[in-house]
Design an enzyme around this catalytic site. Structure first.
Site, mmCIF file in Angstrom:
data_model
loop_
_atom_site.group_PDB
_atom_site.id
_atom_site.type_symbol
_atom_site.label_atom_id
_atom_site.label_comp_id
_atom_site.label_asym_id
_atom_site.label_seq_id
_atom_site.Cartn_x
_atom_site.Cartn_y
_atom_site.Cartn_z
ATOM 1 N N LEU A 1 0.203 0.378 -5.489
ATOM 2 C CA LEU A 1 1.021 1.460 -4.932
ATOM 3 C C LEU A 1 1.979 2.010 -5.981
ATOM 4 O O LEU A 1 2.287 1.336 -6.967
ATOM 5 C CB LEU A 1 1.791 0.910 -3.721
ATOM 6 C CG LEU A 1 0.862 0.483 -2.567
ATOM 7 C CD1 LEU A 1 1.575 -0.423 -1.579
ATOM 8 C CD2 LEU A 1 0.304 1.717 -1.863
ATOM 9 N N PRO A 2 2.491 3.238 -5.748
ATOM 10 C CA PRO A 2 3.249 3.886 -6.825
ATOM 11 C C PRO A 2 4.611 3.264 -7.142
ATOM 12 O O PRO A 2 5.020 3.258 -8.294
ATOM 13 C CB PRO A 2 3.416 5.327 -6.338
ATOM 14 C CG PRO A 2 3.142 5.301 -4.882
ATOM 15 C CD PRO A 2 2.227 4.158 -4.635
ATOM 16 N N THR B 1 3.544 -1.659 -10.122
ATOM 17 C CA THR B 1 4.700 -1.983 -10.968
ATOM 18 C C THR B 1 5.950 -1.635 -10.166
ATOM 19 O O THR B 1 6.184 -0.460 -9.853
ATOM 20 C CB THR B 1 4.691 -1.159 -12.281
ATOM 21 O OG1 THR B 1 3.488 -1.432 -12.970
ATOM 22 C CG2 THR B 1 5.883 -1.533 -13.149
ATOM 23 N N LYS C 1 6.172 -7.491 -17.339
ATOM 24 C CA LYS C 1 5.607 -6.135 -17.459
ATOM 25 C C LYS C 1 6.702 -5.145 -17.895
ATOM 26 O O LYS C 1 6.477 -4.289 -18.755
ATOM 27 C CB LYS C 1 5.004 -5.732 -16.105
ATOM 28 C CG LYS C 1 4.776 -4.273 -15.864
ATOM 29 C CD LYS C 1 3.500 -3.752 -16.477
ATOM 30 C CE LYS C 1 3.422 -2.235 -16.283
ATOM 31 N NZ LYS C 1 2.280 -1.622 -16.880
ATOM 32 N N LYS D 1 9.730 5.789 -14.937
ATOM 33 C CA LYS D 1 9.907 4.851 -13.815
ATOM 34 C C LYS D 1 10.093 3.427 -14.343
ATOM 35 O O LYS D 1 11.018 2.717 -13.945
ATOM 36 C CB LYS D 1 8.676 4.908 -12.887
ATOM 37 C CG LYS D 1 8.785 3.980 -11.694
ATOM 38 C CD LYS D 1 7.473 3.841 -10.927
ATOM 39 C CE LYS D 1 6.761 2.596 -11.335
ATOM 40 N NZ LYS D 1 5.651 2.213 -10.475
HETATM 41 P P1 NAD Z 1 -1.208 6.948 -8.076
HETATM 42 O O1 NAD Z 1 -0.028 7.726 -7.652
HETATM 43 O O2 NAD Z 1 -2.355 7.627 -8.730
HETATM 44 O O3 NAD Z 1 -1.792 6.109 -6.827
HETATM 45 C C1 NAD Z 1 -1.028 5.513 -5.835
HETATM 46 C C2 NAD Z 1 -1.758 5.692 -4.510
HETATM 47 O O4 NAD Z 1 -1.027 4.990 -3.490
HETATM 48 C C3 NAD Z 1 -1.861 7.142 -4.063
HETATM 49 O O5 NAD Z 1 -3.219 7.479 -3.812
HETATM 50 C C4 NAD Z 1 -1.015 7.196 -2.790
HETATM 51 O O6 NAD Z 1 -1.503 8.111 -1.824
HETATM 52 C C5 NAD Z 1 -1.100 5.776 -2.301
HETATM 53 N N1 NAD Z 1 -0.012 5.408 -1.402
HETATM 54 C C6 NAD Z 1 1.311 5.650 -1.561
HETATM 55 N N2 NAD Z 1 2.020 5.134 -0.530
HETATM 56 C C7 NAD Z 1 1.101 4.556 0.293
HETATM 57 C C8 NAD Z 1 1.202 3.853 1.519
HETATM 58 N N3 NAD Z 1 2.391 3.658 2.108
HETATM 59 N N4 NAD Z 1 0.061 3.416 2.092
HETATM 60 C C9 NAD Z 1 -1.142 3.626 1.511
HETATM 61 N N5 NAD Z 1 -1.304 4.265 0.340
HETATM 62 C C10 NAD Z 1 -0.193 4.732 -0.257
HETATM 63 O O7 NAD Z 1 -0.624 5.797 -9.040
HETATM 64 P P2 NAD Z 1 -1.438 4.945 -10.116
HETATM 65 O O8 NAD Z 1 -1.457 5.666 -11.429
HETATM 66 O O9 NAD Z 1 -2.710 4.480 -9.506
HETATM 67 O O10 NAD Z 1 -0.434 3.714 -10.306
HETATM 68 C C11 NAD Z 1 -0.327 2.683 -9.334
HETATM 69 C C12 NAD Z 1 0.624 1.623 -9.866
HETATM 70 O O11 NAD Z 1 0.123 1.109 -11.117
HETATM 71 C C13 NAD Z 1 2.025 2.164 -10.169
HETATM 72 O O12 NAD Z 1 2.969 1.215 -9.752
HETATM 73 C C14 NAD Z 1 2.026 2.357 -11.683
HETATM 74 O O13 NAD Z 1 3.329 2.238 -12.240
HETATM 75 C C15 NAD Z 1 1.122 1.225 -12.125
HETATM 76 N N6 NAD Z 1 0.431 1.463 -13.398
HETATM 77 C C16 NAD Z 1 -0.138 2.684 -13.666
HETATM 78 C C17 NAD Z 1 -0.789 2.884 -14.885
HETATM 79 C C18 NAD Z 1 -1.417 4.223 -15.221
HETATM 80 O O14 NAD Z 1 -1.789 4.439 -16.383
HETATM 81 N N7 NAD Z 1 -1.601 5.116 -14.254
HETATM 82 C C19 NAD Z 1 -0.864 1.846 -15.835
HETATM 83 C C20 NAD Z 1 -0.309 0.592 -15.503
HETATM 84 C C21 NAD Z 1 0.349 0.419 -14.286
#
Ligand code: NAD
Length: 293
Positions: A65-66, A95, A170, A245
């Site tokens: 989740l975000p 994260t 992390k 973030k």
């Molecule tokens: P994203 O925004 O693409 O995906 C998050 C998903 O969660 C979205 O599809 C959203 O609709 C869903 N969501 C939000 N609230 C929700 C809820 N209450 N119930 C169900 N679904 C819900 O984000 P991401 O890039 O996939 O990143 C996810 C996590 O991984 C974050 O915490 C980010 O910091 C971490 N992360 C991301 C990366 C990267 O390169 N994108 C790398 C390492 C870590």
């Protein structure tokens, strides 16, 4: 660990869920967003209509989740923890702040459910290729149970310590990443302004005492590395808004632990500038742009 519930099918979550499914695991999943659900269905994932439907008859529940509020929404502001079978292992790969992570783990433990915090490093490409690094906090016995899943979605698993430690490690890593990326960008720009070729300078520093991951794998100067986001108008990769973030979470952690982090604070301010300029959706190596006028 064959029956998996997966919540959060965004840039990272969807490819992770797909890799589990492609290895023959039974995966059912949920996301709030209609767009994410459609993409998941197109990728062959069984999408459910609610968190409740996603979390029945499973061995592990993975969340990607975000941010903190989404994790609180899913685990603390719902009946999920009461509804889950006691044998279900929770793996939260979002994260978030170590404090929130520990709060969720404590609440889960009160109803007899184990949780690992398992944030990842490796970005969207690592999620697609199944080469993520999992940085895990929690009990050994739970890590052993989850290891087959980590091995499918990633190529490295680290046990950082107790609950919340995965998030702490992390945030430490990403604070250092931001600091050396900012340092690398300003240094190359100074060399170029003094007549050096960015590629030649990068090669010299890479092999000398200034060498670091940003120079080796992710050069921020356009054209130096053909496949780096810098050579693709800074598209894709790890977004400025996500780096901001993580740096904000790192500053919270520094403040709670009375840690001196002047470099981390400055890096956060620099990424705030980028986000205020409206380029939060560019790769974090676009910090280079700041030094190229
Ligand atoms: P994203 O925004 O693409 O995906 C998050 C998903 O969660 C979205 O599809 C959203 O609709 C869903 N969501 C939000 N609230 C929700 C809820 N209450 N119930 C169900 N679904 C819900 O984000 P991401 O890039 O996939 O990143 C996810 C996590 O991984 C974050 O915490 C980010 O910091 C971490 N992360 C991301 C990366 C990267 O390169 N994108 C790398 C390492 C870590």
């Amino acid at each position: 660990m064959n029956r998996i519930g997966f919540i959060g099918l965004g840039n990272m979550g969807l490819p992770m869920a797909v890799n589990l499914k492609n290895q023959g695991l039974e995966v059912k999943a949920y996301d709030l967003s209609e767009e994410a659900k459609v993409k998941a269905i197109q990728s062959g994932i069984e999408v459910k209509n609610s968190i409740q439907e996603t979390s029945t008859s499973i061995d592990a529940l993975i969340t990607m989740l975000p941010n903190d509020s989404a994790v609180e929404e899913v685990y603390l502001n719902s009946s999920l923890l009461d509804d889950l079978a006691k044998t279900t292992l929770i793996i939260d790969s979002s994260t978030i702040s170590p404090e929130t992570s520990k709060r969720v783990a404590n609440r889960a433990s009160k109803v007899g459910i184990s949780m690992l915090d398992a944030p990842v490093s490796g970005g969207v490409k690592g999620a697609e290729d199944g080469t993520l690094s999992f940085i895990v906090g929690g009990e050994d016995k739970d890590l052993v149970k989850a290891s087959s899943l980590f091995d499918i979605m990633g190529s490295n698993t680290f046990h950082a310590g107790d609950s919340g430690s995965g998030q702490i490690a992390k945030l430490c890593n990403n604070m250092l990443l931001a600091i050396h990326m900012c340092g690398t960008a300003e240094t190359i720009a100074m060399g170029v302004k003094n007549g050096l070729d960015p590629e030649v300078l990068s090669e010299i520093m890479k092999k000398s005492s200034g060498g670091n991951w940003s120079l080796e794998k992710y050069n921020p100067y356009p054209g130096v590395m053909k496949d780096a986001p810098a050579s693709k108008n800074y598209s894709g990769g790890f977004l400025n808004l996500l780096m901001l973030k993580d740096l904000s979470l790192a500053q919270e952690l520094a403040s709670l632990s009375n840690s001196e982090t002047p470099m981390g604070k400055l890096a956060k301010e620099l990424y705030e500038e980028l986000n205020n300029q409206g380029i939060g959706d560019l790769d974090f190596s676009s910090i280079q742009k700041r030094y190229m006028n």
